[in-house]
Design a protein around this motif. Structure first.
Motif, PDB file in Angstrom:
ATOM      1  N   LEU A  21      33.415 -10.217 -16.300  1.00  0.00           N
ATOM      2  CA  LEU A  21      32.791 -10.636 -15.041  1.00  0.00           C
ATOM      3  C   LEU A  21      33.267  -9.785 -13.879  1.00  0.00           C
ATOM      4  CD1 LEU A  21      32.868 -14.509 -15.330  1.00  0.00           C
ATOM      5  CD2 LEU A  21      30.913 -12.988 -15.481  1.00  0.00           C
ATOM      6  N   PHE A  46      22.939  -9.740 -12.519  1.00  0.00           N
ATOM      7  CA  PHE A  46      22.937 -11.197 -12.319  1.00  0.00           C
ATOM      8  C   PHE A  46      24.340 -11.772 -12.327  1.00  0.00           C
ATOM      9  CE2 PHE A  46      19.160 -10.084 -14.909  1.00  0.00           C
ATOM     10  CZ  PHE A  46      18.228 -10.174 -13.895  1.00  0.00           C
ATOM     11  N   LYS A  47      25.256 -11.084 -11.642  1.00  0.00           N
ATOM     12  CA  LYS A  47      26.660 -11.450 -11.691  1.00  0.00           C
ATOM     13  C   LYS A  47      26.916 -12.901 -11.279  1.00  0.00           C
ATOM     14  CE  LYS A  47      30.910  -9.106 -10.360  1.00  0.00           C
ATOM     15  NZ  LYS A  47      31.316  -7.788  -9.909  1.00  0.00           N
ATOM     16  N   SER A  48      26.356 -13.286 -10.127  1.00  0.00           N
ATOM     17  CA  SER A  48      26.690 -14.631  -9.639  1.00  0.00           C
ATOM     18  C   SER A  48      26.104 -15.697 -10.552  1.00  0.00           C
ATOM     19  CB  SER A  48      26.213 -14.808  -8.202  1.00  0.00           C
ATOM     20  OG  SER A  48      24.892 -14.366  -8.073  1.00  0.00           O
ATOM     21  N   MET A  49      24.938 -15.380 -11.160  1.00  0.00           N
ATOM     22  CA  MET A  49      24.355 -16.369 -12.051  1.00  0.00           C
ATOM     23  C   MET A  49      25.233 -16.525 -13.294  1.00  0.00           C
ATOM     24  SD  MET A  49      20.329 -16.522 -12.826  1.00  0.00           S
ATOM     25  CE  MET A  49      20.313 -16.003 -14.532  1.00  0.00           C
ATOM     26  N   VAL A  50      25.701 -15.385 -13.819  1.00  0.00           N
ATOM     27  CA  VAL A  50      26.546 -15.446 -15.012  1.00  0.00           C
ATOM     28  C   VAL A  50      27.820 -16.234 -14.711  1.00  0.00           C
ATOM     29  CG1 VAL A  50      27.823 -14.083 -16.703  1.00  0.00           C
ATOM     30  CG2 VAL A  50      25.621 -13.282 -15.872  1.00  0.00           C
ATOM     31  N   ARG A  51      28.373 -16.005 -13.524  1.00  0.00           N
ATOM     32  CA  ARG A  51      29.583 -16.742 -13.159  1.00  0.00           C
ATOM     33  C   ARG A  51      29.324 -18.240 -13.111  1.00  0.00           C
ATOM     34  NH1 ARG A  51      32.494 -13.200  -8.391  1.00  0.00           N
ATOM     35  NH2 ARG A  51      32.633 -11.335  -9.664  1.00  0.00           N
ATOM     36  N   LEU A  95      36.456 -12.780 -20.772  1.00  0.00           N
ATOM     37  CA  LEU A  95      35.345 -13.108 -19.869  1.00  0.00           C
ATOM     38  C   LEU A  95      35.643 -12.644 -18.452  1.00  0.00           C
ATOM     39  CD1 LEU A  95      34.072 -16.674 -20.826  1.00  0.00           C
ATOM     40  CD2 LEU A  95      32.812 -14.522 -20.780  1.00  0.00           C
ATOM     41  N   ILE A 129      27.097 -19.847 -14.775  1.00  0.00           N
ATOM     42  CA  ILE A 129      26.923 -20.343 -16.141  1.00  0.00           C
ATOM     43  C   ILE A 129      28.279 -20.526 -16.819  1.00  0.00           C
ATOM     44  CG2 ILE A 129      26.063 -19.720 -18.427  1.00  0.00           C
ATOM     45  CD1 ILE A 129      23.675 -18.415 -16.985  1.00  0.00           C
ATOM     46  N   VAL A 130      29.179 -19.585 -16.585  1.00  0.00           N
ATOM     47  CA  VAL A 130      30.503 -19.673 -17.201  1.00  0.00           C
ATOM     48  C   VAL A 130      31.206 -20.958 -16.773  1.00  0.00           C
ATOM     49  CG1 VAL A 130      32.809 -18.667 -17.158  1.00  0.00           C
ATOM     50  CG2 VAL A 130      30.834 -17.223 -17.564  1.00  0.00           C
ATOM     51  N   LEU A 159      27.862  -6.045 -13.116  1.00  0.00           N
ATOM     52  CA  LEU A 159      27.103  -6.769 -14.116  1.00  0.00           C
ATOM     53  C   LEU A 159      25.794  -7.203 -13.471  1.00  0.00           C
ATOM     54  CD1 LEU A 159      28.315  -7.732 -16.932  1.00  0.00           C
ATOM     55  CD2 LEU A 159      28.393  -9.983 -15.906  1.00  0.00           C
TER      56      LEU A 159
END
Ligand code: ATP
Ligand code: MG
Lengths: 315, 353
Positions: free
Chosen positions: A111, A117-122, A107, A124-125, A115
């Motif tokens: 990350l 929507f990088k900050s959103m994915v982070r 992951l 969510i993680v 990527l």
């Protein structure tokens, strides 16, 4: 002269002892340390000493114990449930840590790439890390429920299984199930910390390696992994310690069942000491964790000693 | 070794174009210096050569091969980065041998080549050290060693000396030049220091705001700058510029600020009254009775020469004299520019007249 001297002399004489004490570096130093030492003694040293001492008594709830030396340990050595819990704890720790490391690293690498929507994915993680443990444990308990399990339902609808899986009723199913819950909960910490480590690696090293002819895999093997190793050591020590001493997940999902198949040393200790009332024996089980924890810490201490390339010299 | 052709190359980051069609032919074995002020796109162009940035349009070829879509690792190019980008977890020797190791060459062969490169660069005693244990100049040499070991088609340097102190910079300048004379590998060298450019280059490319202002040998650029930008950029201290008008009354002359008369060898045709910029290098001033009157502001002796800041027609100019004069601030002297070494530029376009 006299008028000016008076207000100086009088308070000086009255507080001479105090003022001299407060001017002494040693006295002041000691004073400043008192709160910290008090907190350490009250909340760390005292409980630890008490726990160690309790482990050598046959104290029961409501009773005053006798000192019985290593009696508790001798009886535990003949206790198959205790040894099962030792096995479970080691299995739980090793299996969960390896998978947490693998998924976390994957992951983190993902990350670290460009990527959308990088900050959103982070964010969510990080979610599993933010949810209170007991809450997520209850969610898992439902997921693993023998009649309402969503996993079984999905697999059944997909035609992959013919009857509901008994997640928590079978010893090995139960073990893997709690390991999976622990992984879900622990991955964010590993991933985010490794990501922070990845971001300290200068991109020009990858560019240099690229020009030197390295493939993606070679870049990972020769640049990423060695540069990340100090952080991997810290994260994994932390992760191992937290997993080894885990209590909440197990206690909420299985309470150590079925037939002690998922009892960890921590949950067994609690069960014997509080539920069963044998404070002395419970404390002894807890104390038995200490050698494992010390070993893990020593291992990381030597692993963490800065490797030669990190020492000395300027930047 | 290979020639390199850069043809009408453009580069945009998003909607922002930083290179506006750059063409540079580079011959096999040439030492080409890209020079220009900060932000003009030198590093970007170099990184495009290396394959670290996409080429928005135009082509780059190395040898006979267009490399626009060739991966960096297949371009056979070695680059020395401004921050050196040494692998911190590898020793000097491992750093230098890394590319060969990746290619799976035998450790005997690697050792041999690393040893030889280390000898060339006087790095032999340092092969077992880690980059942290080296001085800036030593790191710089390791970065070069890493490039030499490769024996690539082209060397790329991105301001490799900018982190070094003045003395070391001069020493390394000579070393790099010597190395090039020895290896004769085609080299593209980026710097914003025009002295580095002048001393090292076979060919200088002056860049400005994403275009090539002029290219040529160092002396061509010094003697015949094509425009005011190049004239001001090449040479230290910079060329003096005085605004005014060309006058042709029998003999050509230049009327500078506040009517100062300055000599001209010959005026461009039909140019009487034409507004222009008069350019003269500090070292081309002499003291002469028929010179323009100048009032001295500051005198800076450096030992080998003396820099004199003076006001000519109210404008400040710099003059350099190798001989020693007893000047004091406030003194009036007469400065004359050698008319055969004077440059004239169009006031509006900055083009050479
Ligand atoms: N990744 C990027 N995204 C957007 N703009 C960029 C990027 N890299 C460079 N630029 C822009 O491109 C222009 C040229 O940058 P470049 O690094 O090539 O300058 P340079 O000539 O090397 O300057 P310096 O002498 O300061 O190193 C600059 O205006 C810079 O802001
Ligand atoms: Mg640059």
């Amino acid at each position: 002269m006299a008028v000016m001297a008076e207000p100086v002399v009088v308070p000086a004489r009255r507080s001479s002892l105090w003022s001299r004490a407060f001017e002494s570096r040693n006295f002041l130093g000691a004073m400043f340390m008192v709160p910290a030492i008090a907190i350490l003694i009250l909340f760390l040293a005292y409980p630890l000493a008490l726990g160690l001492w309790l482990g050598m008594t046959d104290t029961k709830i409501g009773g005053v114990g006798r000192f019985i030396g290593f009696g508790n340990f001798v009886s535990l050595a003949k206790d198959s449930v205790f040894w099962l819990s030792v096995f479970n704890t080691i299995f739980y720790t090793v299996a969960a840590s390896i998978v947490k490391f693998a998924i976390g690293l994957y992951l983190a690498l993902l990350l670290n790439e460009r990527l959308p929507f990088k900050s959103m994915v982070r964010a969510i993680v990080l979610l599993p890390f933010v949810v209170p443990t007991v809450l997520s444990a209850i969610a898992f308990w439902w997921i693993y429920d023998s009649q309402f399990s969503i996993i079984s339902w999905v697999l059944l609808k997909a035609g992959l299984i013919t009857r509901y899986i008994d997640f928590l009723g079978d010893p090995w199913n139960a073990r893997w199930s709690v390991v999976a819950a622990n992984i879900w909960r622990g991955v964010p910490f590993v991933a985010i910390t490794l990501l922070a480590g990845l971001q300290t690696i200068s991109p020009s090293l990858y560019e240099a390696a690229n020009l030197d002819g390295a493939t993606n895999l070679q870049r990972f093997r020769h640049i990423t992994l060695p540069m990340l190793s100090p952080i991997i050591a810290v994260v994994m020590t932390f992760s191992v310690l937290m997993t080894f001493t885990d209590f909440q997940l197990i206690y909420t999902i299985t309470r150590g069942g079925p037939i002690n198949a998922t009892h960890l040393m921590a949950t067994l200790s609690f069960q014997r000491a509080i539920t069963g009332g044998n404070l002395g024996e419970g404390a002894a089980i807890s104390n038995a964790m200490i050698p494992f924890l010390v070993a893990a810490i020593l291992l990381s201490f030597f692993g963490l000693q800065r490797s030669r390339w990190q020492q000395g010299g300027r930047d | 070794m290979s020639s390199v052709q850069i043809r009408d190359v453009r580069k945009s980051f998003g909607n922002f174009e930083v290179l506006h069609g750059v063409s540079i032919p580079i011959e096999d074995g040439q030492f080409v210096v890209l020079v220009g002020p900060s932000g003009c796109g030198k590093s970007t162009l170099l990184r495009m050569l290396a394959g670290l940035e996409n080429i928005t349009s135009g082509t780059i070829s190395i040898g006979d091969r267009v490399v626009n879509n060739v991966q960096p690792k297949e371009r056979d190019i070695a680059m020395v980065f401004q921050n050196y980008a040494l692998y911190p977890h590898m020793t000097v020797g491992e750093n230098m041998g890394f590319s060969m190791k990746l290619r799976g060459e035998s450790s005997d062969e690697i050792n041999k080549r690393v040893k030889r490169a280390a000898e060339i660069l006087a790095l032999s005693p340092l092969l077992d050290r880690y980059p942290r244990q080296l001085s800036g100049g030593q790191r710089q040499r390791v970065a070069m060693g890493r490039a030499i070991v490769r024996d690539p088609q082209v060397f790329l340097f991105d301001e490799p000396l900018s982190n070094l102190d003045a003395k070391l910079r001069v020493a390394m300048r000579t070393e790099i030049k010597e190395l090039h004379q020895r290896l004769k590998t085609t080299t593209v060298y980026v710097t914003h220091d025009q002295i580095e450019a002048m001393t090292m280059a076979d060919k200088i490319v002056v860049m400005h705001d994403g275009i090539v202002e002029q290219m040529g040998t160092p002396l061509e650029l010094y003697d015949k700058p094509e425009n005011q930008f190049v004239a001001g950029f090449i040479g230290s201290p910079s060329m003096n510029f005085l605004k005014g008008h060309v006058r042709v009354n029998g003999v050509a002359a230049f009327e500078g600020p506040n009517g100062v008369k300055l000599p001209l060898q010959n005026a461009p045709v039909a140019s009487d009254g034409r507004p222009a910029v008069y350019g003269v290098r500090p070292e081309h001033f002499t003291i002469a009775d028929d010179g323009a009157e100048a009032e001295i502001i500051v005198v800076e002796p450096t030992g080998s020469e003396t820099q004199v800041f003076a006001k000519v027609g109210g404008e400040q100019v710099v003059a350099i004299f190798r001989e020693r004069h007893q000047f004091n601030p406030g003194d009036k002297i007469r400065l004359k520019a050698d008319p055969s070494l004077v440059h004239l530029f169009d006031e509006a376009t900055g083009k050479r007249l």
